[in-house]
Enzyme design. Structure first.
Site, PDB file in Angstrom:
ATOM      1  N   GLU A  96       0.871  -1.259   0.030  1.00  0.00           N
ATOM      2  CA  GLU A  96       0.024   0.138  -0.177  1.00  0.00           C
ATOM      3  C   GLU A  96       0.794   1.317   0.079  1.00  0.00           C
ATOM      4  O   GLU A  96       0.395   2.071  -0.466  1.00  0.00           O
ATOM      5  CB  GLU A  96      -0.946  -0.002   1.233  1.00  0.00           C
ATOM      6  CG  GLU A  96      -1.884   1.106   1.138  1.00  0.00           C
ATOM      7  CD  GLU A  96      -2.734   0.738   2.698  1.00  0.00           C
ATOM      8  OE1 GLU A  96      -3.142   1.807   3.154  1.00  0.00           O
ATOM      9  OE2 GLU A  96      -3.179  -0.290   2.974  1.00  0.00           O
ATOM     10  N   ASP A  97       2.038   1.264   0.721  1.00  0.00           N
ATOM     11  CA  ASP A  97       2.770   2.503   0.965  1.00  0.00           C
ATOM     12  C   ASP A  97       3.955   2.600   0.249  1.00  0.00           C
ATOM     13  O   ASP A  97       4.549   3.272   0.492  1.00  0.00           O
ATOM     14  CB  ASP A  97       2.852   2.691   2.464  1.00  0.00           C
ATOM     15  CG  ASP A  97       1.595   2.779   3.353  1.00  0.00           C
ATOM     16  OD1 ASP A  97       0.561   3.499   2.527  1.00  0.00           O
ATOM     17  OD2 ASP A  97       1.679   2.598   4.367  1.00  0.00           O
TER      18      ASP A  97
END
Length: 725
Positions: A96-97
């Site tokens: 996600e990051d």
């Protein structure tokens, strides 16, 4: 031996529990106590991989980002989860990051870990119309991942727990948003999965962040009242210990204290004052086996008198999340209410850890296996809700309702116990027994008495479903069923039924269209038929007929292409009269009668093809048919079958003098004429007259005319006429 333990007061508030940083070396040292050395090495490799991926990233607190995944892994390790879950906890934010892809995780750590990480990751690459839609779609994605692997939710709960512990650095509005989501979704999920320790902390932290002032006032009140309670609590525990020793029962006795959110919720829901809630003392008695639970219950009932109607046996009938315990309320010294829970050590572990107990104590623990089986049963229901939900927001709302319904326990005629959500009806019960029972149910007996299928069920009732082979679900059931299984089964059946009826109607319409070309479906060359099916990109003849029956494709156009001038057989348009389609009224869901004009046998009628609905029958004089005058391809000549198969609805408007008993007189005439009132509405014109509109069941125009003639004879009736819808 009787051991007494007074549970320490809850100190969990908005303040962080992470007073010291948890390092990778601490994690590996902890994992050494229950994992194999090579598995611990794999976890350390994941730490190095995660630290490199998150290099340069920091949290709002200013600390390196990797400390968050490590803290999540620590919570997972405390649950004694397997090494793949720990690795997923460390890597849960990398997709996600960071720039790391799912394929890279598969290469490094295997598909299991990648699926776990993907299940927890948000959908960052899609655009949504609103924040609410994005949250709902992310929730749907996570829930679907959980149905494949329960460990996804454990990682997510551990992630949410650490985020809540460190929520203080967020902006107030963001704090409240995250706290609300925690209280509405994640704490109930933890409770639904039996993970009460995590649920309590999430609730406490969420309450503190959502309502900081209320939290502080309640906490101060608890601290002030706690001193006065110690002496009373000690007296109660000593009395119980003495009786247990006299009876020769080994027990661990724990004085419990409700968490602040539980107190707040009870005060709010039941409109009680703080003293009314906090005056209840709570004691948990933990013993070695089930038999001793019931012996211990007898001992406390002899010590203090039980409050009638407050005993619950969750050992014989466990809660939906696998929770087992005996609950009773006693009149203590000076009339003080005492809540008692009696359970075994295994039940106590499952009550605190829920499905995590399956990994925590795998060997010979039937209770944790039961908790996991019940969790899977719930998730199966969630999957059914997802299949029937129109969009992600509807899915989220349905799951919120489904998350923690209070249960009712119903007996089958054979004495078996079935568990259903509160508010369930007889139809929900029928589908809980089996989908086929639900699909064919026609009546129900509740405690041996006939009752409506929409009847709400209550604990302790014995329910018997009466079925009939030719019966089928009624679409009206969707307005009162509450369980996901019932709702999805009814929708599924009705969709298949509609499809079958659409195929049948499509066949009749195409055959009728082919008559104009001197042909029929049986006489069309198979290769010509196959060629057209391929050309129209239909998977089969049934799919083509269904399209025609639902009004998505014109039968005349299909017939022209099958037998038009381009046909090698040389078939030409015949001038034979166009025989109307016979209508019985039993054709099912793809043939309906317009509510704007209520056609009945004897009325001149016309059929209008409506996209997605099939054939809608109107009276020829209906004003709504006018818009189709210039669309002859939408018209179908229809006529009434000589033997109509059902009763039909008609509307009449009766103007009467405004006198007492008029409605009763009209209803008597209607009943005497063998009709039934489907609906009635009033339109009071003035003080002297009232206009009543009836929707009635009738056989045909003659039957309706005789009924209206009888009504006209009543002295109160001033005017009567057939009404439009």
């Amino acid at each position: 031996m009787v051991e007494t333990v007074t549970s320490p007061p809850s100190t969990t508030g908005v303040a962080s529990k992470e007073n010291t940083r948890f390092l990778a070396s601490d994690l590996c040292a902890y994992l050494d106590s229950y994992l194999e050395p090579e598995q611990v090495s794999e976890v350390y490799k994941a730490y190095l991989f995660g630290a490199e991926a998150h290099d340069g990233q920091t949290r709002l607190s200013g600390e390196p980002y990797i400390y968050h995944p490590l803290a999540v892994a620590k919570t997972m390790a405390e649950m004694r989860m397997d090494h793949k879950s720990i690795i997923a906890a460390i890597l849960h934010d990398v997709m996600e990051d960071t720039h790391i892809s799912k394929e890279r995780i598969i290469t490094e750590f295997g598909e299991d870990v990648a699926e776990l990480v993907d299940g927890v990751s948000k959908l960052t690459h899609l655009k949504f119309r609103s924040k609410a839609e994005a949250q709902a779609e992310n929730f749907r994605k996570m829930m679907l991942a959980i149905t494949k692997d329960l460990r996804v939710i454990l990682v997510k709960l551990a992630d949410r727990l650490h985020n809540m512990r460190t929520l203080g650095v967020m902006r107030p509005d963001k704090r409240r948003r995250i706290a609300r989501e925690t209280l509405e979704i994640y704490a109930p999920i933890a409770q639904r999965l039996g993970m009460n320790a995590i649920r309590r902390e999430l609730e406490q932290l969420g309450f503190g962040a959502m309502y900081p002032n209320r939290f502080k006032v309640l906490q101060d009140s608890v601290n002030r009242a706690r001193g006065n309670r110690k002496e009373v609590m000690q007296k109660i525990e000593t009395a119980i210990c003495g009786r247990m020793e006299e009876a020769g029962i080994e027990a661990r006795i724990v004085g419990r204290e409700k968490n602040l959110y539980s107190i707040y919720r009870k005060m709010k829901q039941k409109r009680l004052s703080f003293t009314e809630v906090f005056d209840v003392f709570a004691v948990r008695i933990v013993v070695s086996d089930v038999d001793t639970c019931y012996r211990a219950l007898g001992v406390v009932h002899n010590l203090y008198k039980p409050v009638p109607g407050r005993f619950k046996d969750y050992i014989a009938i466990p809660k939906a999340n696998g929770y087992q315990s005996l609950h009773t309320v006693l009149f203590g010294p000076h009339g003080i209410p005492i809540e008692i829970q009696v359970r075994t050590e295994e039940m106590d572990r499952v009550a605190e850890s829920g499905i995590a107990a399956h990994w925590l104590y795998k060997a010979g623990d039937s209770h944790s296996a039961t908790a996991q089986a019940r969790a899977r049963e719930w998730l199966k229901g969630v999957l059914e809700i997802q299949q029937s939900a129109g969009n992600s927001i509807e899915f989220l709302e349905n799951v919120k309702v489904d998350l923690f319904p209070e249960e009712v326990y119903i007996f089958t005629p054979r004495g078996e116990i079935m568990e259903l959500p509160k508010g369930s009806t007889a139809v929900d019960f029928a589908y809980a027994v089996h989908s086929d029972v639900g699909n064919t149910c026609v009546a129900v007996k509740i405690d041996r008495r006939l009752a409506p299928l929409s009847s709400h069920l209550f604990s302790g009732q014995t329910v018997e479903i009466i079925t009939a082979p030719g019966a089928r679900p009624n679409p009206a059931w969707l307005s009162f069923v509450v369980t996901g299984k019932a709702r999805s089964s009814i929708r599924h059946y009705l969709k298949n039924l509609r499809d079958d009826e659409a195929v049948s109607l499509g066949r009749r319409l195409l055959d009728k269209a082919l008559v104009a070309y001197g042909s029929s479906l049986e006489r069309v060359a198979p290769d010509r038929l196959e060629s057209l099916i391929t050309e129209l990109k239909q998977p089969s003849l049934d799919a083509l007929l269904m399209d025609i029956g639902l009004g998505n494709r014109m039968a005349g156009l299909v017939a022209r292409r099958l037998c038009g001038a381009e046909d090698d057989s040389g078939a030409v348009m015949q001038t034979a009269p166009d025989r109307p389609l016979a209508v019985k009224g039993t054709e099912g869901m793809v043939l309906s009668f317009a509510r704007c004009c209520y056609p009945i046998p004897g009325d001149p009628i016309v059929g209008v093809i409506s996209t997605g609905r099939g054939l809608v029958v109107h009276r020829e004089t209906c004003r709504n048919v006018a818009e189709f005058r210039d669309k002859p391809d939408k018209w179908i000549p229809v006529e009434w079958s000589p033997e109509p198969g059902v009763e039909y609805q008609a509307a009449i408007r009766v103007q009467t003098a405004n006198q007492r008993g008029v409605l009763a007189s009209l209803a008597t005439v209607i009943a005497d004429m063998g009709s039934n009132i489907e609906n009635v509405s009033f339109d009071e014109r003035d003080g002297a007259t009232t206009t009543i509109t009836f929707t009635l069941s009738t056989k045909d125009r003659r039957h309706l005319a005789n009924m209206m003639r009888r009504m006209r004879r009543l002295p109160e009736v001033m005017k009567i006429q057939r009404a439009r819808g």
